[in-house]
Scaffold this motif. Structure first.
Motif, PDB file in Angstrom:
ATOM      1  N   ILE A  55      22.758 -51.824   6.335  1.00 35.51           N
ATOM      2  CA  ILE A  55      22.246 -50.980   7.415  1.00 35.51           C
ATOM      3  C   ILE A  55      20.720 -50.892   7.285  1.00 35.51           C
ATOM      4  O   ILE A  55      20.203 -50.542   6.220  1.00 35.51           O
ATOM      5  CB  ILE A  55      22.875 -49.574   7.360  1.00 35.51           C
ATOM      6  N   LYS A  56      20.019 -51.213   8.369  1.00 34.05           N
ATOM      7  CA  LYS A  56      18.558 -51.211   8.357  1.00 34.05           C
ATOM      8  C   LYS A  56      18.039 -49.866   7.839  1.00 34.05           C
ATOM      9  O   LYS A  56      18.485 -48.813   8.265  1.00 34.05           O
ATOM     10  CB  LYS A  56      18.026 -51.473   9.767  1.00 34.05           C
ATOM     11  N   ASN A  57      17.098 -49.937   6.928  1.00 37.47           N
ATOM     12  CA  ASN A  57      16.413 -48.803   6.305  1.00 37.47           C
ATOM     13  C   ASN A  57      17.263 -48.073   5.256  1.00 37.47           C
ATOM     14  O   ASN A  57      16.710 -47.464   4.352  1.00 37.47           O
ATOM     15  CB  ASN A  57      15.900 -47.788   7.320  1.00 37.47           C
ATOM     16  N   LYS A  58      18.565 -48.119   5.383  1.00 34.13           N
ATOM     17  CA  LYS A  58      19.409 -47.391   4.432  1.00 34.13           C
ATOM     18  C   LYS A  58      19.361 -48.037   3.050  1.00 34.13           C
ATOM     19  O   LYS A  58      19.449 -47.340   2.044  1.00 34.13           O
ATOM     20  CB  LYS A  58      20.847 -47.304   4.930  1.00 34.13           C
ATOM     21  N   ASN A  59      19.220 -49.350   2.988  1.00 30.12           N
ATOM     22  CA  ASN A  59      19.186 -50.019   1.690  1.00 30.12           C
ATOM     23  C   ASN A  59      18.019 -49.517   0.841  1.00 30.12           C
ATOM     24  O   ASN A  59      18.168 -49.256  -0.344  1.00 30.12           O
ATOM     25  CB  ASN A  59      19.167 -51.534   1.841  1.00 30.12           C
ATOM     26  N   ALA A  60      16.835 -49.352   1.427  1.00 28.66           N
ATOM     27  CA  ALA A  60      15.678 -48.837   0.682  1.00 28.66           C
ATOM     28  C   ALA A  60      15.887 -47.373   0.321  1.00 28.66           C
ATOM     29  O   ALA A  60      15.567 -46.942  -0.791  1.00 28.66           O
ATOM     30  CB  ALA A  60      14.403 -49.005   1.510  1.00 28.66           C
ATOM     31  N   ILE A  73      18.710 -45.780  -0.179  1.00 27.08           N
ATOM     32  CA  ILE A  73      19.707 -45.669  -1.250  1.00 27.08           C
ATOM     33  C   ILE A  73      19.072 -45.976  -2.605  1.00 27.08           C
ATOM     34  O   ILE A  73      19.347 -45.304  -3.592  1.00 27.08           O
ATOM     35  CB  ILE A  73      20.905 -46.592  -0.973  1.00 27.08           C
ATOM     36  N   GLY A  74      18.215 -46.986  -2.645  1.00 29.66           N
ATOM     37  CA  GLY A  74      17.548 -47.316  -3.902  1.00 29.66           C
ATOM     38  C   GLY A  74      16.707 -46.163  -4.425  1.00 29.66           C
ATOM     39  O   GLY A  74      16.751 -45.830  -5.610  1.00 29.66           O
ATOM     40  N   ASN A  75      15.946 -45.530  -3.544  1.00 33.03           N
ATOM     41  CA  ASN A  75      15.130 -44.384  -3.948  1.00 33.03           C
ATOM     42  C   ASN A  75      15.994 -43.205  -4.389  1.00 33.03           C
ATOM     43  O   ASN A  75      15.707 -42.551  -5.397  1.00 33.03           O
ATOM     44  CB  ASN A  75      14.208 -43.944  -2.800  1.00 33.03           C
ATOM     45  N   GLU A  76      17.021 -42.924  -3.623  1.00 40.17           N
ATOM     46  CA  GLU A  76      17.917 -41.807  -3.937  1.00 40.17           C
ATOM     47  C   GLU A  76      18.635 -42.038  -5.267  1.00 40.17           C
ATOM     48  O   GLU A  76      18.796 -41.126  -6.077  1.00 40.17           O
ATOM     49  CB  GLU A  76      18.930 -41.650  -2.798  1.00 40.17           C
ATOM     50  N   ARG A  77      19.060 -43.254  -5.501  1.00 47.23           N
ATOM     51  CA  ARG A  77      19.741 -43.623  -6.749  1.00 47.23           C
ATOM     52  C   ARG A  77      18.846 -43.326  -7.950  1.00 47.23           C
ATOM     53  O   ARG A  77      19.296 -42.723  -8.936  1.00 47.23           O
ATOM     54  CB  ARG A  77      20.097 -45.116  -6.664  1.00 47.23           C
ATOM     55  N   LEU A  78      17.593 -43.691  -7.858  1.00 46.58           N
ATOM     56  CA  LEU A  78      16.664 -43.464  -8.970  1.00 46.58           C
ATOM     57  C   LEU A  78      16.327 -41.981  -9.138  1.00 46.58           C
ATOM     58  O   LEU A  78      16.175 -41.493 -10.257  1.00 46.58           O
ATOM     59  CB  LEU A  78      15.398 -44.300  -8.775  1.00 46.58           C
ATOM     60  N   ARG A  79      16.257 -41.248  -8.035  1.00 45.91           N
ATOM     61  CA  ARG A  79      16.016 -39.796  -8.123  1.00 45.91           C
ATOM     62  C   ARG A  79      17.144 -39.095  -8.870  1.00 45.91           C
ATOM     63  O   ARG A  79      16.898 -38.280  -9.752  1.00 45.91           O
ATOM     64  CB  ARG A  79      15.899 -39.193  -6.714  1.00 45.91           C
ATOM     65  N   TYR A  80      18.374 -39.382  -8.477  1.00 48.05           N
ATOM     66  CA  TYR A  80      19.523 -38.752  -9.138  1.00 48.05           C
ATOM     67  C   TYR A  80      19.629 -39.180 -10.598  1.00 48.05           C
ATOM     68  O   TYR A  80      19.967 -38.374 -11.462  1.00 48.05           O
ATOM     69  CB  TYR A  80      20.830 -39.063  -8.400  1.00 48.05           C
ATOM     70  N   ALA A  81      19.332 -40.427 -10.875  1.00 48.02           N
ATOM     71  CA  ALA A  81      19.374 -40.898 -12.263  1.00 48.02           C
ATOM     72  C   ALA A  81      18.392 -40.106 -13.118  1.00 48.02           C
ATOM     73  O   ALA A  81      18.717 -39.686 -14.239  1.00 48.02           O
ATOM     74  CB  ALA A  81      19.073 -42.394 -12.324  1.00 48.02           C
ATOM     75  N   LYS A  82      17.213 -39.866 -12.592  1.00 51.16           N
ATOM     76  CA  LYS A  82      16.206 -39.101 -13.340  1.00 51.16           C
ATOM     77  C   LYS A  82      16.639 -37.640 -13.492  1.00 51.16           C
ATOM     78  O   LYS A  82      16.569 -37.076 -14.583  1.00 51.16           O
ATOM     79  CB  LYS A  82      14.860 -39.188 -12.616  1.00 51.16           C
ATOM     80  N   LEU A  83      17.099 -37.035 -12.412  1.00 51.82           N
ATOM     81  CA  LEU A  83      17.497 -35.629 -12.437  1.00 51.82           C
ATOM     82  C   LEU A  83      18.613 -35.365 -13.435  1.00 51.82           C
ATOM     83  O   LEU A  83      18.596 -34.383 -14.170  1.00 51.82           O
ATOM     84  CB  LEU A  83      17.946 -35.185 -11.029  1.00 51.82           C
ATOM     85  N   PHE A  84      19.597 -36.267 -13.480  1.00 53.38           N
ATOM     86  CA  PHE A  84      20.760 -36.052 -14.345  1.00 53.38           C
ATOM     87  C   PHE A  84      20.706 -36.859 -15.638  1.00 53.38           C
ATOM     88  O   PHE A  84      21.685 -36.907 -16.370  1.00 53.38           O
ATOM     89  CB  PHE A  84      22.042 -36.387 -13.573  1.00 53.38           C
ATOM     90  N   GLU A 132      15.635 -50.001 -12.894  1.00 58.61           N
ATOM     91  CA  GLU A 132      14.862 -49.837 -11.660  1.00 58.61           C
ATOM     92  C   GLU A 132      15.453 -50.659 -10.514  1.00 58.61           C
ATOM     93  O   GLU A 132      15.570 -50.188  -9.399  1.00 58.61           O
ATOM     94  CB  GLU A 132      13.405 -50.254 -11.889  1.00 58.61           C
ATOM     95  N   ALA A 133      15.826 -51.893 -10.805  1.00 56.07           N
ATOM     96  CA  ALA A 133      16.377 -52.781  -9.777  1.00 56.07           C
ATOM     97  C   ALA A 133      17.902 -52.695  -9.785  1.00 56.07           C
ATOM     98  O   ALA A 133      18.512 -52.397 -10.810  1.00 56.07           O
ATOM     99  CB  ALA A 133      15.941 -54.221 -10.040  1.00 56.07           C
ATOM    100  N   LEU A 134      18.481 -52.972  -8.644  1.00 54.11           N
ATOM    101  CA  LEU A 134      19.944 -53.055  -8.578  1.00 54.11           C
ATOM    102  C   LEU A 134      20.421 -54.231  -9.426  1.00 54.11           C
ATOM    103  O   LEU A 134      19.680 -55.197  -9.620  1.00 54.11           O
ATOM    104  CB  LEU A 134      20.401 -53.248  -7.130  1.00 54.11           C
TER     105      LEU A 134
END
Length: 179
Positions: A12-17, A19-30, A36-38
Motif C-alpha cells: 500500500i502506497k506510503n504505508k510501507n514507510a 510501518i517501518g518507522n512505527e516498527r522501530l518506534r515500538y521496538a525502542k519503547l519496549f 534497522e532494516a526489514l
C-alpha cells in the motif's frame, strides 16, 4: 491474508514507510531487539517456521515461547532467513539440542502438523482474523477478546488485568502515553 482478501500492508502506497518507522518506534519503547532494516526478502514465506512451531507445541509445549522468541530474534534482530527448515534447525538446536530438534523437524513435515496448522489458521479466520499480529486473550473472568496490531497491546494488557506501567517508565503515565 489471502483467505480474507487482504492486501499486504507493504504493497500500500506510503504505508510501507510508515510501518517501518512505527516498527522501530515500538521496538525502542519496549526494548525489543530489532534491526534497522526489514529482514532480507521480507515478507518471507514462513510456512516451515509455522509448522516447526506447531511441532514444538506438540513435543515441548512449555518451550514454545522460547522457540518463538528465538525465531523472531533470528529474523527481525539479526536478519537471518527462517523460510527453510535448514535455516530453522540451528536456531532450534540452541534451545533443544540435536535429538529434540531432529524430532521437531521430522514432526514439522508430517501430515498431522500440516493439518493442525491449517486448522489453527481456519480457527483464526473464524475468530475474525484478517492479518497479523492477531491476538486472542481470555482474562481471569473467562471473557475472550480479539485484537489486531501491536498498537493495541495496552488494550490486551488491560483486558488481562495486568499492572499498568508506573510513572517514570518508558511509557510515562501508563498506557495512555502509548495510544
Amino acid at each position: 491474508m489471502k483467505a480474507c482478501g487482504n492486501t499486504p500492508p507493504l504493497n500500500i502506497k506510503n504505508k510501507n514507510a510508515w510501518i517501518g518507522n512505527e516498527r522501530l518506534r515500538y521496538a525502542k519503547l519496549f526494548d525489543i531487539p530489532m534491526a534497522e532494516a526489514l529482514p532480507s526478502g521480507f515478507p518471507q514465506n514462513t510456512v516451515h517456521a509455522q509448522r516447526a512451531l506447531v511441532a514444538v507445541s506438540l513435543i515441548r509445549p512449555r518451550q514454545l515461547g522460547d522457540a518463538i522468541a528465538a525465531l523472531y530474534e533470528a529474523s527481525f534482530a539479526r536478519s537471518q532467513d527462517i523460510h527453510r527448515l535448514d535455516d530453522i534447525k540451528p536456531i532450534l538446536m540452541q534451545i533443544f539440542g540435536g535429538t529434540v530438534t531432529r524430532d521437531i523437524v521430522d514432526k514439522a513435515t508430517s501430515d498431522d502438523v500440516k493439518k493442525l496448522l491449517v486448522a489453527n489458521t481456519d480457527k483464526a479466520l473464524l475468530d475474525g482474523s484478517f492479518g497479523l499480529p492477531w491476538l486472542v486473550a481470555t482474562n481471569a473472568k473467562g471473557q475472550k477478546e480479539s485484537y489486531w496490531g501491536f498498537d493495541h497491546i495496552a488494550q490486551v494488557a488491560d483486558h488481562l488485568g495486568l499492572k499498568r506501567p508506573q510513572p517514570g517508565s518508558a511509557s510515562e503515565g501508563g498506557w495512555r502515553a502509548m495510544l
